[in-house]
Design an enzyme around this catalytic site. Structure first.
Site, PDB file in Angstrom:
ATOM      1  N   GLY A  42       0.841  -1.202   0.000  1.00 21.78           N
ATOM      2  CA  GLY A  42       0.000   0.000   0.000  1.00 21.78           C
ATOM      3  C   GLY A  42       0.867   1.240   0.000  1.00 21.78           C
ATOM      4  CG  ASP A  45     -15.568 -10.278 -20.078  1.00 22.06           C
ATOM      5  OD1 ASP A  45     -14.694 -11.142 -20.214  1.00 22.06           O
ATOM      6  OD2 ASP A  45     -15.323  -9.102 -19.763  1.00 22.06           O
ATOM      7  CD  GLU A  98       3.247  -8.666  -5.077  1.00 23.03           C
ATOM      8  OE1 GLU A  98       3.907  -9.392  -4.318  1.00 23.03           O
ATOM      9  OE2 GLU A  98       3.002  -7.479  -4.819  1.00 23.03           O
ATOM     10  CB  CYS A 120       5.430  -4.057   0.447  1.00 21.37           C
ATOM     11  SG  CYS A 120       6.285  -2.508   0.205  1.00 21.37           S
ATOM     12  CE1 TYR A 121       0.771   1.235   5.387  1.00 23.56           C
ATOM     13  CE2 TYR A 121      -0.777  -0.605   5.371  1.00 23.56           C
ATOM     14  CZ  TYR A 121      -0.404   0.642   5.843  1.00 23.56           C
ATOM     15  OH  TYR A 121      -1.179   1.289   6.764  1.00 23.56           O
ATOM     16  CB  SER A 159     -21.384  -7.756 -26.713  1.00 26.64           C
ATOM     17  OG  SER A 159     -20.281  -8.388 -26.087  1.00 26.64           O
ATOM     18  CB  SER A 172     -19.147 -15.298 -25.381  1.00 30.13           C
ATOM     19  OG  SER A 172     -19.267 -14.317 -26.365  1.00 30.13           O
ATOM     20  CG  HIS A 200       6.109  -5.895  -4.084  1.00 30.37           C
ATOM     21  ND1 HIS A 200       4.806  -5.702  -3.708  1.00 30.37           N
ATOM     22  CD2 HIS A 200       6.772  -4.771  -3.739  1.00 30.37           C
ATOM     23  CE1 HIS A 200       4.674  -4.505  -3.173  1.00 30.37           C
ATOM     24  NE2 HIS A 200       5.852  -3.911  -3.173  1.00 30.37           N
ATOM     25  CE  LYS A 208     -11.325  -9.843 -21.396  1.00 28.26           C
ATOM     26  NZ  LYS A 208     -12.571  -9.071 -21.427  1.00 28.26           N
TER      27      LYS A 208
END
Ligand code: XMP
Length: 513
Positions: free
Chosen positions: A57, A229, A173, A84-85, A225, A231, A171, A369
């Site tokens: 953060g 997403d 990640e 981290c934070y 559409s 679909s 980090h 996604k």
């Protein structure tokens, strides 16, 4: 199987990588949820999380209004990893000390770790990590020992193995942290006891089961559409309740060449879905006649979309549920993680609220996604749909500068189709984030055969990006550009010049309007 049985909580303290932590945890086949740091110990207990990760953060823990966690969380007996934070917050909350350093430690930093620590099990002792901090832990709390150091950071990691509390100043990640995934896996599997059961196939089957139960014999409506997403969301519901689902596909005529037919083919022929295709091109073009201002175009298209959708929905009588393709990044608000924001379908202006649904069905609310894409493939949606690049709701209307006419639409559709064919043929489709043609509204002089021409200019836009917030213009090979240019000039009437847009975002946007 209840796939959420083994779930980990990521508490969001406003760090820029909070979502990335969540993705990494899922990549370790562990289901996780990203929630605001304001979540209470009682809520955590109720949800039954097997582990907690405090994100990074932007604040300093000693600032008056710095985000803090409910102190009772430390009495739950759940393993915690602070990053981290989050590491500093853990230190400060448990009686250690956090101070401001004279210099910022930023970027790739070599860290030396104690490999007998649970988090560093099976790791190399020295490795590169990604640091980004000014504050540092100057005193570890009682019961903790220091498990890693760097040249300028006396506590690059610490742990209290009895309580299973771990803290990393760097980090894990981000990709720059060489052994980051190993550290996360050690936390998830060895500290929390997760067994890596989160799989897309189990998500798909359990979601279908849950949808069957929830929907029962009621009816569902979905605005399809053709994007990935909506679909995938629609197909999950279809697999659960079949013809109780009706999809409305509003073809506003501003889609790419043949796109409307492709969507119809896949969903009606391949999946035998109840699909209503509304061919509304004339309606939209009439509304857009003479309109040049980009925002006005967007507004008109958004409003008209709602009207068309409403008109169709009314014809269908009572429908209890509305299905939406909301995905996880739409739901989670980074930072304070306050209210969850429901996707307003900004691309189509928002669906009507007063159609009178009993509830909303959002089967993809928990997915990122790339996970939605995996689910799509799992469900048998063709790759071209699953890997479709983002396409703006207002469609080609914002790629035609100035007013929109049928003739301009035809020119742009043809040029864009050639561009897409050539990008596909060159094998670049997955490495370029977004690519399309723009009808610039500029006419220029040319010469074809013996004659002078005065015709349209097509611009090619191609960008590489991961988040679409920033983008770099793609370095397409010259021979690919050459082929695109010559094919457009030769095959599309009324075009005598092709230019390549070499502007990044910022300062330009990806779309031209
Ligand atoms: P910009 O042009 O803002 O685009 O750099 C970033 C991403 O958003 C898409 N985009 C839109 N999507 N409705 C949408 O649904 C819109 O009005 C709209 N404008 C831009 C754009 O295609 C890119 O992926």
């Amino acid at each position: 199987m209840d796939i959420k049985k083994e779930s980990v909580l990521i508490m969001d303290f406003g760090g820029q990588y909070s979502q990335l932590i969540a993705r990494r945890v899922r990549e370790c086949s562990v289901y996780c949820e990203l929630r605001s740091y304001k979540i209470t110990a009682a809520e955590i207990k109720e949800a039954g999380y097997m582990g907690i990760i405090f994100s990074g953060g932007p604040n300093s823990t000693y600032e008056e209004n710095a985000p803090k966690c409910d102190p009772a969380i430390f009495r739950l007996g759940i393993p915690i990893l602070g990053i981290c934070y989050g590491a500093q917050l853990m230190a400060q909350s448990l009686g250690g000390k956090v101070e401001k350093s004279d210099s910022r430690e930023y970027g790739k930093t070599e860290v030396e770790c104690n490999t007998s620590s649970l988090i560093f099990h099976a790791a190399k002792a020295k490795s590169v990590t990604w640091m980004s901090h000014t504050d540092y832990i100057s005193k570890v709390p009682h019961g903790f020992k220091i498990t890693a150091i760097s040249e300028s950071c006396p506590v690059a990691a610490m742990e209290d193995i009895k309580n299973k509390y771990f803290a990393l100043q760097f980090h894990p990640e981000v990709n720059h942290t060489e052994q980051g995934m190993l550290f996360l896996r050690n936390f998830l599997y060895n500290a929390c006891g997760c067994t890596a059961e989160w799989k897309m196939s189990s998500f798909v089957s359990s979601t279908i089961e849950q949808l069957k139960e929830k929907i029962g014999s009621k009816k569902v409506l979905c605005a399809l559409s053709g994007g990935v997403d909506s679909s995938v969301a629609a197909l999950l519901v279809h697999k659960a309740v079949g013809k109780q689902l009706t999809c409305i596909f509003v073809d506003h005529g501003l889609l790419r060449k043949d796109e409307g037919d492709e969507v119809e083919n896949v969903f009606r022929k391949q999946f035998d879905m109840n699909l209503i295709r509304v061919n509304a091109q004339e309606r939209f073009l009439t509304k857009l006649e003479g309109v040049s201002d980009p925002e006005t175009k967007r507004k008109i298209i958004g409003e008209e979309f709602i009207r068309v959708f409403e008109d169709e929905a009314k014809k269908l009588g009572k429908i209890e549920y509305l299905c939406q393709g909301t995905i996880y990044p739409d739901v989670v608000e980074s930072g304070a993680g306050e209210a969850a924001v429901i996707k307003s379908h900004h691309n189509v202006g928002g669906l009507p609220e007063d159609v009178g649904f009993e509830g909303i069905i959002e089967p993809l609310r928990d997915l990122f996604k790339d996970e939605v894409r995996q689910a799509g493939l799992e469900l048998g949606i063709p790759e071209f749909l699953v890997w479709r690049q983002p396409f703006p709701g207002p469609g080609l209307a914002i790629r035609i500068m100035g007013d929109i006419t049928e003739e301009k639409l035809e020119i742009l559709k043809d040029a864009d189709a050639i561009l897409r064919e050539e990008i596909a043929a060159s094998g670049l489709a997955r490495s370029v984030g977004q690519y399309f043609a723009v009808l610039t509204g500029i006419k220029s002089v040319g010469v074809m055969g013996d004659g002078r021409t005065y015709d349209n200019t097509i611009a090619i836009r191609a960008v590489t990006t991961t988040d679409f917030m920033t983008a770099d213009w793609a370095r397409l090979p010259y021979d690919v550009l050459e082929k695109i240019s010559s094919r457009i000039i030769n095959e599309v009437r009324s075009v005598n010049r092709v230019v390549y847009d070499i502007t990044s975002k910022p300062p330009a946007t990806i779309e031209w309007e």
